[in-house]
Write a protein that holds these residues in place. Structure first.
Motif, PDB file in Angstrom:
ATOM      1  N   ARG A  28     100.976  15.890  20.029  1.00  0.00           N
ATOM      2  CA  ARG A  28     102.175  16.199  20.810  1.00  0.00           C
ATOM      3  C   ARG A  28     103.407  15.537  20.212  1.00  0.00           C
ATOM      4  O   ARG A  28     104.481  16.127  20.151  1.00  0.00           O
ATOM      5  CB  ARG A  28     102.000  15.733  22.267  1.00  0.00           C
ATOM      6  N   GLU A  29     103.273  14.270  19.803  1.00  0.00           N
ATOM      7  CA  GLU A  29     104.397  13.566  19.199  1.00  0.00           C
ATOM      8  C   GLU A  29     104.808  14.255  17.900  1.00  0.00           C
ATOM      9  O   GLU A  29     105.964  14.565  17.686  1.00  0.00           O
ATOM     10  CB  GLU A  29     104.005  12.109  18.908  1.00  0.00           C
ATOM     11  N   GLY A  30     103.814  14.473  17.066  1.00  0.00           N
ATOM     12  CA  GLY A  30     104.016  15.241  15.850  1.00  0.00           C
ATOM     13  C   GLY A  30     104.905  14.581  14.820  1.00  0.00           C
ATOM     14  O   GLY A  30     105.596  13.602  15.065  1.00  0.00           O
ATOM     15  N   LEU A  31     104.864  15.139  13.637  1.00  0.00           N
ATOM     16  CA  LEU A  31     105.796  14.799  12.577  1.00  0.00           C
ATOM     17  C   LEU A  31     106.884  15.861  12.566  1.00  0.00           C
ATOM     18  O   LEU A  31     106.789  16.870  13.262  1.00  0.00           O
ATOM     19  CB  LEU A  31     105.070  14.774  11.229  1.00  0.00           C
ATOM     20  N   CYS A  32     107.936  15.628  11.799  1.00  0.00           N
ATOM     21  CA  CYS A  32     108.969  16.659  11.679  1.00  0.00           C
ATOM     22  C   CYS A  32     108.350  17.963  11.178  1.00  0.00           C
ATOM     23  O   CYS A  32     108.759  19.037  11.558  1.00  0.00           O
ATOM     24  CB  CYS A  32     110.072  16.187  10.731  1.00  0.00           C
ATOM     25  N   ASP A  33     107.360  17.858  10.291  1.00  0.00           N
ATOM     26  CA  ASP A  33     106.647  19.023   9.788  1.00  0.00           C
ATOM     27  C   ASP A  33     105.172  18.854  10.116  1.00  0.00           C
ATOM     28  O   ASP A  33     104.476  18.047   9.504  1.00  0.00           O
ATOM     29  CB  ASP A  33     106.853  19.148   8.277  1.00  0.00           C
ATOM     30  N   ASP A  34     104.680  19.612  11.106  1.00  0.00           N
ATOM     31  CA  ASP A  34     103.282  19.482  11.523  1.00  0.00           C
ATOM     32  C   ASP A  34     102.318  19.824  10.392  1.00  0.00           C
ATOM     33  O   ASP A  34     101.201  19.312  10.347  1.00  0.00           O
ATOM     34  CB  ASP A  34     103.008  20.390  12.726  1.00  0.00           C
ATOM     35  N   ARG A  35     102.763  20.688   9.469  1.00  0.00           N
ATOM     36  CA  ARG A  35     101.874  21.061   8.372  1.00  0.00           C
ATOM     37  C   ARG A  35     101.590  19.876   7.455  1.00  0.00           C
ATOM     38  O   ARG A  35     100.496  19.751   6.908  1.00  0.00           O
ATOM     39  CB  ARG A  35     102.486  22.213   7.581  1.00  0.00           C
ATOM     40  N   LEU A  36     102.576  18.997   7.291  1.00  0.00           N
ATOM     41  CA  LEU A  36     102.357  17.807   6.479  1.00  0.00           C
ATOM     42  C   LEU A  36     101.266  16.936   7.082  1.00  0.00           C
ATOM     43  O   LEU A  36     100.399  16.427   6.374  1.00  0.00           O
ATOM     44  CB  LEU A  36     103.669  17.030   6.347  1.00  0.00           C
ATOM     45  N   ALA A  54      91.975  25.469   9.560  1.00  0.00           N
ATOM     46  CA  ALA A  54      92.356  26.575  10.447  1.00  0.00           C
ATOM     47  C   ALA A  54      93.656  26.255  11.183  1.00  0.00           C
ATOM     48  O   ALA A  54      94.519  27.129  11.354  1.00  0.00           O
ATOM     49  CB  ALA A  54      91.232  26.857  11.442  1.00  0.00           C
ATOM     50  N   GLU A  55      93.812  25.004  11.614  1.00  0.00           N
ATOM     51  CA  GLU A  55      95.040  24.606  12.299  1.00  0.00           C
ATOM     52  C   GLU A  55      96.232  24.688  11.351  1.00  0.00           C
ATOM     53  O   GLU A  55      97.324  25.134  11.740  1.00  0.00           O
ATOM     54  CB  GLU A  55      94.896  23.172  12.828  1.00  0.00           C
ATOM     55  N   ALA A  56      96.054  24.280  10.092  1.00  0.00           N
ATOM     56  CA  ALA A  56      97.138  24.362   9.110  1.00  0.00           C
ATOM     57  C   ALA A  56      97.557  25.810   8.875  1.00  0.00           C
ATOM     58  O   ALA A  56      98.757  26.115   8.805  1.00  0.00           O
ATOM     59  CB  ALA A  56      96.707  23.707   7.806  1.00  0.00           C
ATOM     60  N   ILE A  57      96.587  26.705   8.760  1.00  0.00           N
ATOM     61  CA  ILE A  57      96.894  28.129   8.580  1.00  0.00           C
ATOM     62  C   ILE A  57      97.669  28.651   9.785  1.00  0.00           C
ATOM     63  O   ILE A  57      98.640  29.411   9.653  1.00  0.00           O
ATOM     64  CB  ILE A  57      95.602  28.948   8.364  1.00  0.00           C
ATOM     65  N   ARG A  58      97.256  28.234  10.979  1.00  0.00           N
ATOM     66  CA  ARG A  58      97.960  28.668  12.191  1.00  0.00           C
ATOM     67  C   ARG A  58      99.406  28.204  12.189  1.00  0.00           C
ATOM     68  O   ARG A  58     100.303  28.893  12.685  1.00  0.00           O
ATOM     69  CB  ARG A  58      97.239  28.122  13.430  1.00  0.00           C
ATOM     70  N   LEU A  59      99.652  27.030  11.600  1.00  0.00           N
ATOM     71  CA  LEU A  59     101.005  26.478  11.545  1.00  0.00           C
ATOM     72  C   LEU A  59     101.843  27.089  10.423  1.00  0.00           C
ATOM     73  O   LEU A  59     103.013  26.739  10.273  1.00  0.00           O
ATOM     74  CB  LEU A  59     100.932  24.962  11.367  1.00  0.00           C
ATOM     75  N   GLY A  60     101.244  27.976   9.634  1.00  0.00           N
ATOM     76  CA  GLY A  60     102.001  28.650   8.581  1.00  0.00           C
ATOM     77  C   GLY A  60     101.677  28.195   7.171  1.00  0.00           C
ATOM     78  O   GLY A  60     102.336  28.622   6.208  1.00  0.00           O
ATOM     79  N   GLU A  61     100.667  27.339   7.022  1.00  0.00           N
ATOM     80  CA  GLU A  61     100.278  26.877   5.691  1.00  0.00           C
ATOM     81  C   GLU A  61      99.669  28.028   4.891  1.00  0.00           C
ATOM     82  O   GLU A  61      99.066  28.940   5.451  1.00  0.00           O
ATOM     83  CB  GLU A  61      99.280  25.727   5.805  1.00  0.00           C
ATOM     84  N   ARG A  62      99.816  27.980   3.571  1.00  0.00           N
ATOM     85  CA  ARG A  62      99.292  29.033   2.697  1.00  0.00           C
ATOM     86  C   ARG A  62      97.936  28.624   2.139  1.00  0.00           C
ATOM     87  O   ARG A  62      97.729  27.472   1.746  1.00  0.00           O
ATOM     88  CB  ARG A  62     100.263  29.321   1.555  1.00  0.00           C
ATOM     89  N   GLN A  63      97.028  29.594   2.073  1.00  0.00           N
ATOM     90  CA  GLN A  63      95.671  29.320   1.628  1.00  0.00           C
ATOM     91  C   GLN A  63      95.639  28.822   0.192  1.00  0.00           C
ATOM     92  O   GLN A  63      94.837  27.946  -0.156  1.00  0.00           O
ATOM     93  CB  GLN A  63      94.815  30.589   1.763  1.00  0.00           C
ATOM     94  N   GLU A  64      96.536  29.338  -0.657  1.00  0.00           N
ATOM     95  CA  GLU A  64      96.506  28.908  -2.055  1.00  0.00           C
ATOM     96  C   GLU A  64      96.837  27.419  -2.206  1.00  0.00           C
ATOM     97  O   GLU A  64      96.329  26.748  -3.110  1.00  0.00           O
ATOM     98  CB  GLU A  64      97.466  29.752  -2.905  1.00  0.00           C
TER      99      GLU A  64
END
Length: 363
Positions: A28-36, A59-69
């Protein structure tokens, strides 16, 4: 290593629950970029050899917009050109914390992370990596062979697990390491029953036209097969998951409910309706007024308070009240986060669909 080790979650369940709760707070607190954050947590799972959390965090990273490559090259991030300086600093810190050399985290690794991320993000990253390591090494949840469930001091093993936990959905979701983007907000539904000859005023079901903004039908009159006529329910946010009356207050439950961003957004968007529901709960006259829209002959003496219930209402991050099924599959566990009606929950067709999501071949 041949000596049998204790199961930490079984030996100290309260401590295990606190660790999963801390993971929820950090998300919930999170970082500025959750993907990081997720990149760092994925790298931790890779180093710890934890296949379950590796799949879950990917799977969570992909949901947040991360790229598989980028995920494909994460294990060799030092030789890849796909990662930013901030991500490299975060990954270097995560690796060092996971391997933890004898002299601790070197100043150059810490300094680079502090300079590129800033104090707030660095603090959240350090705690997120610490909790990720704890979860990986405790093996709290799933293994390659199935799902272990601790119940009443017994350990039960299942190939697949379907969870329909109602008010306990969030707690079980935290156990799987997947709090998700939906939370349960308890709404108390209060009822009156018609007394004496007033029951004869209602011969069937008297329902209002539904308001599409809400999954709650509103006060209506229902004649049961035993002749009793129920009036209600309203929909008042409870002060505890099992808040069956105004006297039922659980500070821990209340903190978690109010901490959810969706709860706050819901309150801002629908505060007028909320105030009206509270007035109906506290004032018999207000409740009576709602019922008299359909049966004008009713009087205050016709209404007798009876037991109510608590609805496990799913609310998403944007404050939307879910009115459809919400099923979240995490590895071998299927979490039914929202089931909208008794008719739907008793449907064999829906049961087959949910079973199908868990890759079980027959039903």
């Amino acid at each position: 290593m041949t000596r049998q080790r204790i199961e930490l979650a079984e030996a100290s369940p309260r401590a295990a629950r606190l660790i999963t709760a801390l993971e929820d707070v950090l998300r919930r607190e999170g970082l500025c970029d959750d993907r990081l954050r997720e990149l760092a947590r994925i790298r931790v799972a890779q180093l710890n050899g934890c296949a379950y959390f590796l799949a879950l965090r990917s799977a969570e990273a992909i949901r947040l917009g991360e790229r598989q490559e980028r995920l494909n090259e994460l294990a060799g991030w030092r030789d890849s050109r796909r990662f930013t300086d901030s991500e490299r600093a975060a990954l270097a810190l995560a690796e060092t914390m996971t391997k933890l050399p004898a002299d601790g985290v070197p100043d150059d690794v810490y300094g680079a992370a502090e300079n590129l991320l800033g104090p707030y993000n660095l603090a959240n990253l350090i705690m997120a990596v610490s909790v990720a390591n704890a979860l990986d090494r405790m093996c709290l949840r799933q293994t390659s062979g199935g799902v272990d469930v601790l119940a009443g001091g017994r350990r039960l093993r299942f190939d697949r697990l379907i969870v329909c936990a109602g008010l306990g959905t969030d707690a079980v979701a935290r156990m799987t390491g997947a709090p998700g983007d939906v939370r349960i907000v308890p709404f108390r539904g209060e009822y009156y029953a018609l007394a004496g000859t007033a029951r004869d005023l209602v011969r069937g079901l008297i329902y209002p036209v539904p308001d599409p903004r809400y999954p709650f039908l509103g006060v209506h009159l229902t004649r049961r097969i035993d002749g009793e006529v129920l009036v209600g329910p309203n929909a008042v946010m409870a002060l505890a998951l099992e808040g069956y009356s105004w006297r039922d207050v659980d500070p821990g439950d209340l903190r978690r409910i109010l901490a959810w961003r969706g709860t706050r957004r819901l309150a801002v968007r629908h505060w007028r309706t909320g105030v009206r529901e509270v007035l109906g709960s506290l004032s018999k006259g207000a409740f009576l007024s709602a019922a008299r829209r359909y049966v004008p002959a009713l009087t205050a003496g016709d209404l007798v308070r009876v037991e109510g219930g608590v609805r496990a209402q799913a609310v998403d991050r944007d404050g939307a009240l879910l009115d459809d099924f919400s099923v979240d599959v995490q590895g071998r566990v299927a979490l039914v986060r929202n089931a909208p009606s008794p008719a739907a929950t008793s449907s064999l067709a829906i049961a087959r669909h949910i079973v199908g999501l868990t890759s079980v071949s027959s039903f």
